[in-house]
Design a protein around this motif. Structure first.
Motif, PDB file in Angstrom:
ATOM      1  N   ASN A 107      -5.586  -5.332  10.024  1.00 33.76           N
ATOM      2  CA  ASN A 107      -6.559  -5.148   8.934  1.00 33.76           C
ATOM      3  C   ASN A 107      -7.953  -4.868   9.458  1.00 33.76           C
ATOM      4  O   ASN A 107      -8.358  -5.434  10.482  1.00 33.76           O
ATOM      5  N   ASP A 108      -8.674  -4.018   8.751  1.00 35.13           N
ATOM      6  CA  ASP A 108     -10.054  -3.693   9.114  1.00 35.13           C
ATOM      7  C   ASP A 108     -10.953  -4.913   8.916  1.00 35.13           C
ATOM      8  O   ASP A 108     -10.860  -5.605   7.908  1.00 35.13           O
ATOM      9  N   GLU A 152       0.817  -1.212   0.000  1.00 36.22           N
ATOM     10  CA  GLU A 152       0.000   0.000   0.000  1.00 36.22           C
ATOM     11  C   GLU A 152       0.853   1.265   0.000  1.00 36.22           C
ATOM     12  O   GLU A 152       0.564   2.218  -0.708  1.00 36.22           O
ATOM     13  N   VAL A 212     -13.109  -5.242   5.647  1.00 35.88           N
ATOM     14  CA  VAL A 212     -12.381  -5.665   4.445  1.00 35.88           C
ATOM     15  C   VAL A 212     -12.139  -7.172   4.472  1.00 35.88           C
ATOM     16  O   VAL A 212     -12.260  -7.850   3.447  1.00 35.88           O
ATOM     17  N   LYS A 249     -16.541   2.230   2.772  1.00 33.44           N
ATOM     18  CA  LYS A 249     -16.115   3.153   1.715  1.00 33.44           C
ATOM     19  C   LYS A 249     -17.028   4.366   1.658  1.00 33.44           C
ATOM     20  O   LYS A 249     -16.570   5.510   1.580  1.00 33.44           O
ATOM     21  N   ASP A 276      -7.107  -1.545   1.502  1.00 31.11           N
ATOM     22  CA  ASP A 276      -8.292  -1.071   2.233  1.00 31.11           C
ATOM     23  C   ASP A 276      -9.570  -1.279   1.439  1.00 31.11           C
ATOM     24  O   ASP A 276     -10.667  -1.180   1.986  1.00 31.11           O
ATOM     25  N   ASP A 277      -9.446  -1.538   0.159  1.00 26.13           N
ATOM     26  CA  ASP A 277     -10.600  -1.686  -0.729  1.00 26.13           C
ATOM     27  C   ASP A 277     -10.502  -3.042  -1.422  1.00 26.13           C
ATOM     28  O   ASP A 277      -9.498  -3.345  -2.070  1.00 26.13           O
TER      29      ASP A 277
END
Length: 614
Positions: free
Chosen positions: A532-533, A432, A536, A589, A503-504
């Motif tokens: 990590n979220d 990233e 996701v 998002k 993230d996406d």
């Protein structure tokens, strides 16, 4: 005598008090009824269920009540019947909850829907609308047109092609039947392309007919040829009829979100136009307009009269503002990776570019990931569009074996070397952050690995050298940010390693799509950990399930609060971003975009007030 009177009075008082405290006898059956009524769970459910029942059922229930029928162990209704009835009530409640959820989602999608059409300012101001697509001279062979619609439906079903739109052109199975000249067929043979892919079978005839189009297909499916080959044919026809004069053009404009993708598209166009020139056909001139390349190079080609222009939004805007190029005769516009372009903040630039057109144009939008929100937004600029979908928008290629591994943050760099042993080169590593790319690159060089790196912080010359070295095979590993994830085609990539989960989830699909291209197989390894979220990771989990991949235990145990609403209606997942692990009601998002907009509004208000004060 007095004592006797007192005694009688006391006796009468006792008698009256007993009468006041008298409780009538209630039979056992009645007492049970009262108990069940107090407990009331079953009765309450029954009452709520009446609202969802038909009138005939309600009448039956009223008759039951009149007969004194109450649910419970002592009721006249059997336990099995009670269980069945309760199950029906639960289903009815569940359905009403789902309907409520769907209505809420529709409301949210409507509230975030783009109000401003993707059209030029002049067109909006004058209320100009185009009702019919652009007409072209191309027609499918007669023997194909004479076939019944059921034949075309069978072909589409065979190749899993989904189409939407009015009067969809027929799918065509070979390049020869698409009426391409021998020079184009020779150039295809040179690239070892012998037969069209599903998106090309339906997409190329659609574009040749002059129709506006939204093309959605998994990564590596050959979308580039769908818009490049028809454009070359149109330009050849224009040049043959009336050669382009100095400073005239372009006739076709292709916009790409990254410099690398624009350069790759330009090279593909050059390959085909070179073959045309060798066969003695008119020269088709094309130019590349991207940041990091001198404007003078583009200006020289434009001065001779340019047919095709490939550009990134920023450089194109700059050239249009300075009147180096005009779009007066441009009748063909293609936006590759259209959804990524809008996500990357080029939306206003694209709107402004539309304002430079002087007439109707054929508009094409392509991507592997295109949520409904982007499709609906894009349709505002399209005339009777045909949507061609090969696979679900945002789905991962089934040719890629996806492996997800839990790796602690501090162990990632060391574990990379172990992962590189899984396959032979070439290997792509994505990260990233720019600093992570530089750190990985330096570490691999110290370990004796032939590696190169690219990211937005490097100058264009260095980026081009790195990509060329990797393409030619003189370097084994390319370390990159997401600038290399969108549309780039590298031959025979064996392995893609995600140093971190993006993230996406759409970026994840684009990243792993660099391998497993053109019916070849590949491996994608992704490192994840507690950093990590969770939203996701849930998207990733459902993506793996959809692609029938192994889901590791630490992902399988993740459960979202609204798991039961993940597959409502005809669409799966979030209608805003396309993620499978959540719905639009809790889309991270959308939440991030709204937070950013809110902070920008506050900032603008503050700045305007400050300016007014001074």
């Amino acid at each position: 005598m007095l004592n006797r009177k007192r005694y009688r009075r006391e006796e009468e008082e006792d008698k009256s008090s007993d009468e006041d405290n008298y409780v009538p006898y209630i039979p056992v059956k009645e007492r049970l009824k009262q108990t069940y009524a107090k407990l009331g769970r079953l009765t309450q459910l029954k009452d709520e269920g009446k609202k969802t029942k038909s009138s005939s059922e309600c009448e039956m229930d009223n008759e039951d009540e009149e007969e004194g029928q109450v649910w419970g162990r002592k009721s006249n209704i059997s336990l099995l019947d009670q269980h069945t009835e309760l199950k029906k009530l639960a289903e009815a409640k569940k359905e009403s909850a789902m309907e409520k959820q769907l209505k809420e989602e529709e409301r949210i999608l409507e509230s975030v829907a783009e109000r401003k059409a993707l059209m030029g300012v002049a067109e909006l101001a004058k209320g100009i609308q185009y009702d019919d697509p652009i007409k072209t001279s191309w027609k499918a062979p007669r023997y194909i047109l004479e076939k019944p619609p059921s034949y075309f439906d069978k072909l589409r079903k065979k190749w899993r092609i989904l189409v939407e739109g009015e009067e969809v052109p027929p799918p065509i199975k070979t390049f020869k039947e698409m009426k391409f000249p021998k020079a184009i067929l020779s150039a295809l043979d040179d690239k070892k392309i012998t037969k069209p892919t599903p998106i090309q079978v339906q997409g190329i005839p659609t574009v040749l007919y002059g129709r506006d189009m939204i093309g959605i297909a998994f990564t590596g499916s050959g979308k580039t040829l769908v818009f490049v080959l028809p454009l070359i044919m149109f330009c050849l026809e224009q040049e043959t009829a009336l050669p382009f004069a100095r400073n005239e053009g372009p006739y076709g404009l292709i916009i790409c979100p990254s410099r690398e993708l624009a350069k790759q598209t330009f090279d593909i166009i050059q390959h085909f136009t070179e073959y045309l020139k060798r066969q003695g056909l008119p020269e088709i001139r094309s130019c590349l307009s991207i940041g990091g390349v001198p404007v003078s190079e583009s200006a020289d080609v434009i001065g001779k009269g340019v047919h095709i222009m490939v550009a990134t939004p920023g450089r194109l805007m700059d050239m249009l503002d300075k009147k180096i190029v005009r779009l007066d005769i441009c009748r063909y516009l293609c936006m590759d990776e259209a959804d990524r372009m809008i996500d990357m903040g080029f939306e206003e630039d694209v709107r402004t570019i539309f304002s430079f057109f002087k007439g109707q144009r054929q508009t094409l939008l392509f991507s592997a990931t295109m949520p409904k929100k982007i499709q609906n937004f894009a349709r505002s600029a399209l005339v009777k569009p045909v949507t061609i979908n090969v696979g679900r928008a945002g789905a991962a290629s089934l040719n890629v074996i996806q492996e997800v591994e839990y790796v602690k943050q501090e162990a990632k760099v060391v574990y990379l070397l172990e992962c590189l042993q899984k396959t032979t080169p070439p290997v792509l590593i994505f990260a990233e952050k720019k600093q992570d790319v530089d750190a990985i690159h330096e570490y691999l060089l110290l370990k004796g690995v032939e590696a190169v790196a690219i990211h937005g912080g490097k100058d264009q010359e260095e980026r081009s050298r790195a990509v060329d070295a990797f393409r030619k095979g003189s370097k084994d590993v390319l370390v990159a940010t997401d600038v290399a994830s969108k549309g780039l085609d590298f031959a025979n990539i064996q392995h893609v390693i995600n140093y971190d989960m993006p993230d996406d989830v759409e970026n994840y699909v684009h990243r792993i799509g660099r391998t497993g291209r053109s019916d070849k197989s590949g491996i994608a390894t992704t490192f994840i950990n507690k950093a990590n979220d969770e939203s996701v990771l849930l998207d990733l989990k459902h993506l793996l399930i959809e692609a029938k991949q192994r889901v590791p235990l630490f992902l399988a145990t993740l459960q979202s609060e609204n798991e039961k609403y993940l597959h409502l209606g005809d669409d799966n997942g979030c209608s805003y971003c396309g993620g499978l692990g959540h719905r639009i009601t809790n889309c991270p998002k959308l939440e991030a975009i709204q937070s950013k907009q809110a902070s920008n509004i506050g900032r603008r208000d503050y700045l305007s007030n400050t300016a007014a004060d001074y």
